[in-house]
Each structure stands twice: as structure tokens, then as C-alpha cells.
Design a protein around this motif. Sequence first.
Motif, PDB file in Angstrom:
ATOM      1  N   VAL A  13       0.655  -1.169   0.133  1.00  0.00           N
ATOM      2  CA  VAL A  13       0.017  -0.036   0.004  1.00  0.00           C
ATOM      3  C   VAL A  13       0.986   1.269   0.150  1.00  0.00           C
ATOM      4  O   VAL A  13       2.225   1.338   0.203  1.00  0.00           O
ATOM      5  N   ARG A  14       0.347   2.296  -0.358  1.00  0.00           N
ATOM      6  CA  ARG A  14       0.966   3.715  -0.356  1.00  0.00           C
ATOM      7  C   ARG A  14       0.010   4.686   0.181  1.00  0.00           C
ATOM      8  O   ARG A  14      -1.158   4.687  -0.202  1.00  0.00           O
ATOM      9  N   THR A  15       0.473   5.522   0.989  1.00  0.00           N
ATOM     10  CA  THR A  15      -0.322   6.430   1.682  1.00  0.00           C
ATOM     11  C   THR A  15       0.099   8.140   1.794  1.00  0.00           C
ATOM     12  O   THR A  15       0.033   8.924   2.201  1.00  0.00           O
ATOM     13  N   GLU A  16       1.258   8.398   0.584  1.00  0.00           N
ATOM     14  CA  GLU A  16       1.707   9.493   0.492  1.00  0.00           C
ATOM     15  C   GLU A  16       0.763  10.421  -0.221  1.00  0.00           C
ATOM     16  O   GLU A  16       0.375   9.971  -1.231  1.00  0.00           O
ATOM     17  N   GLY A  17       0.539  11.795   0.315  1.00  0.00           N
ATOM     18  CA  GLY A  17      -0.306  12.647  -0.600  1.00  0.00           C
ATOM     19  C   GLY A  17       0.538  13.380  -1.686  1.00  0.00           C
ATOM     20  O   GLY A  17       1.490  13.443  -1.746  1.00  0.00           O
TER      21      GLY A  17
ATOM     22  N   THR B 103       8.133  19.532  -3.844  1.00  0.00           N
ATOM     23  CA  THR B 103       8.000  18.009  -3.897  1.00  0.00           C
ATOM     24  C   THR B 103       7.763  17.380  -2.593  1.00  0.00           C
ATOM     25  O   THR B 103       7.811  16.080  -2.483  1.00  0.00           O
ATOM     26  N   ILE B 104       7.641  17.925  -1.484  1.00  0.00           N
ATOM     27  CA  ILE B 104       7.476  17.696  -0.276  1.00  0.00           C
ATOM     28  C   ILE B 104       5.808  17.292  -0.210  1.00  0.00           C
ATOM     29  O   ILE B 104       5.088  17.997  -0.079  1.00  0.00           O
ATOM     30  N   ALA B 105       5.461  16.352   0.409  1.00  0.00           N
ATOM     31  CA  ALA B 105       4.103  15.741   0.376  1.00  0.00           C
ATOM     32  C   ALA B 105       3.376  16.547   1.657  1.00  0.00           C
ATOM     33  O   ALA B 105       3.923  16.689   2.711  1.00  0.00           O
ATOM     34  N   ALA B 106       2.321  16.964   1.388  1.00  0.00           N
ATOM     35  CA  ALA B 106       1.394  17.880   2.250  1.00  0.00           C
ATOM     36  C   ALA B 106       1.024  16.928   3.527  1.00  0.00           C
ATOM     37  O   ALA B 106       0.948  15.809   3.387  1.00  0.00           O
ATOM     38  N   ASN B 107       0.989  17.612   4.849  1.00  0.00           N
ATOM     39  CA  ASN B 107       0.660  17.072   5.978  1.00  0.00           C
ATOM     40  C   ASN B 107      -0.952  16.317   6.103  1.00  0.00           C
ATOM     41  O   ASN B 107      -1.546  16.590   4.934  1.00  0.00           O
ATOM     42  N   GLN B 108      -1.007  15.538   7.128  1.00  0.00           N
ATOM     43  CA  GLN B 108      -2.185  14.989   7.271  1.00  0.00           C
ATOM     44  C   GLN B 108      -3.475  15.812   7.421  1.00  0.00           C
ATOM     45  O   GLN B 108      -4.802  15.266   7.028  1.00  0.00           O
TER      46      GLN B 108
END
Length: 281
Positions: free
Chosen positions: A144-148, A155-160
Motif C-alpha cells: 500500500v501507499r499513503t503519500e499525499g 516535492t514535499i508531501a503535504a501533511n495529514q
Amino acid sequence: MARVVCLVLLLALLQTALCITCPFTRELTVQTPPLTGDDVTVLQALLARTQALKQTGAYDAQTAAAVSAFQKANRITPSGNLDDATSDALISSNANMDDGYKDDGTIPAGFLYKMHVPVYHNRSVETTGTLTWHNGTVLHRFTVRTEGQPYANTTIAANQFCDSGSTPTGLMTFDLNSPEDDPVSFGPYPVNRAVQGLKGNAGVVISDIRDGILMHTGEWQGWNPSLPMPNSHGCVHGHPTDIEYVWKVLVSLGIEVRQNTDGKLPYPYKPQGILSIELMD
């Protein structure tokens, strides 16, 4: 000259607003009547992890005092206002962002299946999720992958807590829905929908602040199983063969495929499963 000054001030204000880190979209200050909204709800939840703070949903004097204390601890001039420097520091603080949620290995009464997803601070690391039946039988393990999606111009994934950020950690109810209308983005198979957050960051944002968080696949152009999956908009991504298997094995055990709600609230069905997303580092 006055017009020039006003234009400069306006540009400065716009620049300040754009620097505020999502989910914060404005500077928060004590006002009459007090400011309320999703940003205040999230702020109080994060501050309450390291301070004694009553979560009132309003940016009141006690919230300003907690912000001042946070600013002092992070060597920011204490003003009691949530500005861009303070929001950046808060979002960068694992002590405030990490919810401390730990999966207890059980399935709460009333739910028939559980999906457990381990994650890391570095969400580009794909992990192995586990689908378990209520009697403890493991039904499937798969990647599975959960990166937003990334913050704007990075290029930094935004926070939850951002609309399209990484999947929130915590415990939430889960239910099998009919396929989405867009098979390219969501795959042709039924999806599992996160319905209501119960614990952790999920308990703060789902589904009053963030909705439409699914476990699904996609018909991703140029992708094959030897490659990492693309980032989502907050969902849990799985390979097509795995999401197809999840649907079929759940239905074989009596789970109903509910008519897709397209994110409309309130959710009209009793969720049949549970989703547990646990930070491992």
C-alpha cells in the motif's frame, strides 16, 4: 503616493497569507466574536498534545496563551497569534503532529473486518497492509501507499491535515462502496471508504474536515507492478489485483457493497469495517 503604499501593504498581506502552512489559511488572533473554523479545531487539537488546553473550537484567550507558550519553546517572538512562522513550526513538530495512536491488535465489537496500514514519517516508503476478518483470520497482505500530494511549488508531501495531504493516522470506520465513476483515477473495482474518525489524527479530521478518503487502485498511465504507485490525494493506494481481491474476498464472506455516496454526508449506512493506520517510527 498613498496608492503605492496601499498596494505595497496589500501585496505584503497576500504574501503573508500565502505563507501560512495548510491546514491554516489565515493568521489567527483573539477577536470579538472569537474566530472559529476547521483551522482553530486542528490548532487546538495539536496544541493539546503538549499542553493542558480545553478544546473549545474558538480562538480564545487560553488558546492564545498556548500559542505563546509554543512560540517561546520554539524561539519565536511570543505574540499569541498563529502567524506563518508559528504554523510552520507547529507543522514541523513531531511532538504536535504525531497522534501517538497505536493499534491494539483487536477488532472492535460490531465490525466484521479490519484493514491495518503501517506508515512512516517518510510516506514515500510503501508498506504492507493487512486485511483481517473479525475472528482473527488474515485474509490478505499487500503493498500500500499513503503519500499525499505535495505542497504548492515543492516535492514535499503535504501533511495529514491538508485537503490532499497524506492519509491521516488513527482509527476510523470503513465500508465497502460501489466503484467510483472515474476508473482511471480510482480503478474499476469497489472501493473502501473511511467514514468517521475515532482516534488519532483521523479523529480530528474525518469526516468533518477531510472526506473522500478511500482505499482504491487506478488505471495509472505508464505504471506496472514493478514501480512505486503514484501518490494519492489522501487515499490508500493498492495494486489493481489486490484491490480486486479485497472486494471479492469480503463479498464472499457476506460484506455488502454499498451504493457509492460520492462523499455526501451524513453517511447513510452502518460501516462494516475498521481502518487502522499506525505510525511506526
